[in-house]
Motif scaffolding. Structure first.
Motif, PDB file in Angstrom:
ATOM      1  N   LEU A 130       0.834  -1.206   0.000  1.00 59.21           N
ATOM      2  CA  LEU A 130       0.000   0.000   0.000  1.00 59.21           C
ATOM      3  C   LEU A 130       0.864   1.250   0.000  1.00 59.21           C
ATOM      4  CD1 LEU A 130      -2.740  -1.217   2.476  1.00 59.21           C
ATOM      5  CD2 LEU A 130      -3.138  -0.498   0.102  1.00 59.21           C
ATOM      6  N   LEU A 131       1.898   1.259   0.829  1.00 58.30           N
ATOM      7  CA  LEU A 131       2.804   2.401   0.856  1.00 58.30           C
ATOM      8  C   LEU A 131       3.531   2.534  -0.485  1.00 58.30           C
ATOM      9  CD1 LEU A 131       4.813   3.775   3.705  1.00 58.30           C
ATOM     10  CD2 LEU A 131       5.951   3.475   1.529  1.00 58.30           C
ATOM     11  N   GLY A 132       4.017   1.420  -1.009  1.00 62.10           N
ATOM     12  CA  GLY A 132       4.729   1.447  -2.281  1.00 62.10           C
ATOM     13  C   GLY A 132       3.860   1.950  -3.423  1.00 62.10           C
ATOM     14  N   LEU A 133       2.624   1.464  -3.495  1.00 62.30           N
ATOM     15  CA  LEU A 133       1.738   1.890  -4.575  1.00 62.30           C
ATOM     16  C   LEU A 133       1.368   3.364  -4.421  1.00 62.30           C
ATOM     17  CD1 LEU A 133       0.116   1.302  -7.114  1.00 62.30           C
ATOM     18  CD2 LEU A 133      -1.747   0.475  -5.637  1.00 62.30           C
ATOM     19  N   GLY A 134       1.031   3.774  -3.207  1.00 66.10           N
ATOM     20  CA  GLY A 134       0.695   5.178  -2.989  1.00 66.10           C
ATOM     21  C   GLY A 134       1.856   6.097  -3.326  1.00 66.10           C
ATOM     22  N   SER A 135       3.049   5.717  -2.880  1.00 59.84           N
ATOM     23  CA  SER A 135       4.243   6.507  -3.169  1.00 59.84           C
ATOM     24  C   SER A 135       4.533   6.524  -4.667  1.00 59.84           C
ATOM     25  CB  SER A 135       5.435   5.935  -2.405  1.00 59.84           C
ATOM     26  OG  SER A 135       6.613   6.595  -2.757  1.00 59.84           O
ATOM     27  N   THR A 136       4.351   5.393  -5.314  1.00 53.43           N
ATOM     28  CA  THR A 136       4.586   5.304  -6.757  1.00 53.43           C
ATOM     29  C   THR A 136       3.621   6.204  -7.516  1.00 53.43           C
ATOM     30  OG1 THR A 136       5.533   3.096  -6.628  1.00 53.43           O
ATOM     31  CG2 THR A 136       4.530   3.705  -8.727  1.00 53.43           C
ATOM     32  N   TYR A 137       2.330   6.165  -7.153  1.00 56.08           N
ATOM     33  CA  TYR A 137       1.368   7.066  -7.791  1.00 56.08           C
ATOM     34  C   TYR A 137       1.800   8.518  -7.610  1.00 56.08           C
ATOM     35  CZ  TYR A 137      -2.282   3.433  -8.447  1.00 56.08           C
ATOM     36  OH  TYR A 137      -3.008   2.338  -8.840  1.00 56.08           O
ATOM     37  N   ARG A 138       2.273   8.853  -6.414  1.00 61.81           N
ATOM     38  CA  ARG A 138       2.704  10.228  -6.139  1.00 61.81           C
ATOM     39  C   ARG A 138       3.874  10.624  -7.031  1.00 61.81           C
ATOM     40  NH1 ARG A 138       6.525  12.355  -3.122  1.00 61.81           N
ATOM     41  NH2 ARG A 138       6.233  14.530  -2.617  1.00 61.81           N
ATOM     42  N   VAL A 139       4.867   9.750  -7.133  1.00 56.09           N
ATOM     43  CA  VAL A 139       6.037  10.029  -7.972  1.00 56.09           C
ATOM     44  C   VAL A 139       5.626  10.199  -9.433  1.00 56.09           C
ATOM     45  CG1 VAL A 139       8.174   9.001  -8.871  1.00 56.09           C
ATOM     46  CG2 VAL A 139       7.696   8.947  -6.428  1.00 56.09           C
ATOM     47  N   LEU A 140       4.615   9.460  -9.847  1.00 53.34           N
ATOM     48  CA  LEU A 140       4.137   9.536 -11.232  1.00 53.34           C
ATOM     49  C   LEU A 140       3.205  10.727 -11.472  1.00 53.34           C
ATOM     50  CD1 LEU A 140       3.429   5.733 -11.855  1.00 53.34           C
ATOM     51  CD2 LEU A 140       5.351   7.094 -12.741  1.00 53.34           C
TER      52      LEU A 140
END
Length: 167
Positions: free
Chosen positions: A82-92
């Motif tokens: 969940l943290l990885g996906l949320g952070s990834t969406y943010r970076v994108l």
């Protein structure tokens, strides 16, 4: 554990990532995802190695796959995904999706300070500054060991509710 089994190969790939060989880990994990396309743990580890390599656009679909079934990962891995996906969406630059994902993570794991911190960053990106600051200030007062923060914790918590209050 046999190095030729799914578990053995996954363990080897994780060890490669942890030992600083993410490119080799990625090769092995991509092969595993081909063989085990519905395996949430393999998808999560594949997403993670893509993140390590700065390949966030490639990581997102693997995180999404890993999170498809809420019961398929251990609690620790689910938190990380969940943290990885949320952070990834943010970076994108997919800020709304980042907020949505991280809010869900915080709802599921309210004690997770890392999820709350990443949510605050995503809220900043969506210009929800008051909520972002409230999250961070509450996190500071609940986790800081600084004696001065502890001394002023009640005041910080009070102002965190309304940062525009002056008296």
């Amino acid at each position: 554990m046999n190095a030729h089994t799914r578990d053995g190969r996954l363990a080897t790939a994780i060890a490669l990532r942890e030992q600083g060989a993410p490119d080799r880990a990625r090769e092995q994990l991509l092969a595993l995802t081909t063989e085990f396309p519905e395996d949430a743990e393999v998808a999560y580890q594949t997403a993670w190695v893509h993140d390590v390599l700065g390949l966030e656009a490639e990581a997102a679909p693997f995180y999404e796959r890993a999170l498809r079934d809420p019961t398929s990962l251990t609690e620790t891995d689910r938190r990380g995904a969940l943290l990885g996906l949320g952070s990834t969406y943010r970076v994108l630059g997919r800020y709304a999706r980042a907020v949505e994902t991280l809010r869900g993570g915080v709802a599921e794991f309210p004690d997770d300070g890392a999820l709350r911190t990443f949510l605050a960053m995503a809220l900043f990106n969506t210009e929800e500054h008051h909520e972002a600051m409230t999250l961070l200030l509450n996190l500071v007062t609940t986790t800081s060991r600084d004696p001065y923060v502890q001394r002023y914790g009640p005041a910080i918590d009070h102002y965190a509710r309304d940062l525009n209050e002056t008296a």
